[in-house]
Write a protein that holds these residues in place. Structure first.
Motif, PDB file in Angstrom:
ATOM      1  N   ARG A 272       0.837  -1.205   0.000  1.00 45.45           N
ATOM      2  CA  ARG A 272       0.000   0.000   0.000  1.00 45.45           C
ATOM      3  C   ARG A 272       0.871   1.253   0.000  1.00 45.45           C
ATOM      4  O   ARG A 272       0.600   2.214  -0.715  1.00 45.45           O
ATOM      5  N   ARG A 273       1.921   1.253   0.786  1.00 47.54           N
ATOM      6  CA  ARG A 273       2.829   2.387   0.887  1.00 47.54           C
ATOM      7  C   ARG A 273       3.464   2.710  -0.472  1.00 47.54           C
ATOM      8  O   ARG A 273       3.541   3.866  -0.889  1.00 47.54           O
ATOM      9  N   LEU A 274       3.902   1.685  -1.183  1.00 48.95           N
ATOM     10  CA  LEU A 274       4.532   1.889  -2.482  1.00 48.95           C
ATOM     11  C   LEU A 274       3.507   2.334  -3.534  1.00 48.95           C
ATOM     12  O   LEU A 274       3.793   3.201  -4.357  1.00 48.95           O
TER      13      LEU A 274
ATOM     14  N   CYS B  86       1.570   6.697  -6.902  1.00 48.65           N
ATOM     15  CA  CYS B  86       0.277   7.225  -7.393  1.00 48.65           C
ATOM     16  C   CYS B  86      -0.384   6.258  -8.371  1.00 48.65           C
ATOM     17  O   CYS B  86      -0.793   6.642  -9.474  1.00 48.65           O
ATOM     18  N   VAL B  87      -0.467   4.994  -7.974  1.00 47.83           N
ATOM     19  CA  VAL B  87      -1.103   3.979  -8.821  1.00 47.83           C
ATOM     20  C   VAL B  87      -2.248   3.312  -8.068  1.00 47.83           C
ATOM     21  O   VAL B  87      -2.427   3.504  -6.870  1.00 47.83           O
ATOM     22  N   ASP B  88      -3.026   2.522  -8.820  1.00 46.37           N
ATOM     23  CA  ASP B  88      -4.174   1.786  -8.294  1.00 46.37           C
ATOM     24  C   ASP B  88      -5.147   2.728  -7.577  1.00 46.37           C
ATOM     25  O   ASP B  88      -5.609   3.678  -8.178  1.00 46.37           O
ATOM     26  N   GLU B  89      -5.443   2.503  -6.305  1.00 51.31           N
ATOM     27  CA  GLU B  89      -6.427   3.338  -5.620  1.00 51.31           C
ATOM     28  C   GLU B  89      -5.918   4.750  -5.339  1.00 51.31           C
ATOM     29  O   GLU B  89      -6.688   5.623  -4.953  1.00 51.31           O
ATOM     30  N   PHE B  90      -4.626   5.005  -5.560  1.00 54.46           N
ATOM     31  CA  PHE B  90      -4.042   6.328  -5.335  1.00 54.46           C
ATOM     32  C   PHE B  90      -3.800   7.087  -6.643  1.00 54.46           C
ATOM     33  O   PHE B  90      -3.105   8.093  -6.662  1.00 54.46           O
TER      34      PHE B  90
END
Length: 112
Positions: free
Chosen positions: A7-9, A14-18
């Protein structure tokens, strides 16, 4: 290549849910347009006034959020309305929402 990121990476990249969304602008000015006055008004009223950031030139660029996160559809509509109300623009093209970090990637439904 399959990726299994923490999750941190994912947040750092700025990928997937971020994923962070923005949109492109393509503008064409009338020959008698005062570019300095337009740029000042655009950055002050349309961009800063909506908590956004702009990367590009006078006629072509990308609008993104001024902090982490995505541009909302309401913010996109406000910028589009502001641009279309201008008399010094001959053509206004506001693109669809895109991933501002990786424009070639499709939009993740969890980020939208």
């Amino acid at each position: 290549m399959a990726t299994n990121r923490s999750r941190r990476l994912r947040k750092k990249l700025c990928v997937d849910e971020f994923q962070e969304l923005g949109f492109e602008l393509n503008l064409e000015f009338k020959p008698d347009a005062d570019l300095d006055a337009y740029v000042e008004a655009f950055l002050t009223e349309a961009i800063d006034g909506n908590g956004l950031d702009y990367v590009g030139a006078e006629d072509l660029g990308v609008v993104c959020l001024g902090k982490r996160g995505s541009v909302s559809p309401e913010q996109r509509a406000q910028v589009e309305a502001w641009l279309k109300a201008r008399t010094d623009l001959a053509k206004v093209e506001v693109g669809p929402m895109i991933d501002v970090w990786y424009p070639e990637n499709p939009i993740n439904p969890s980020a939208a």
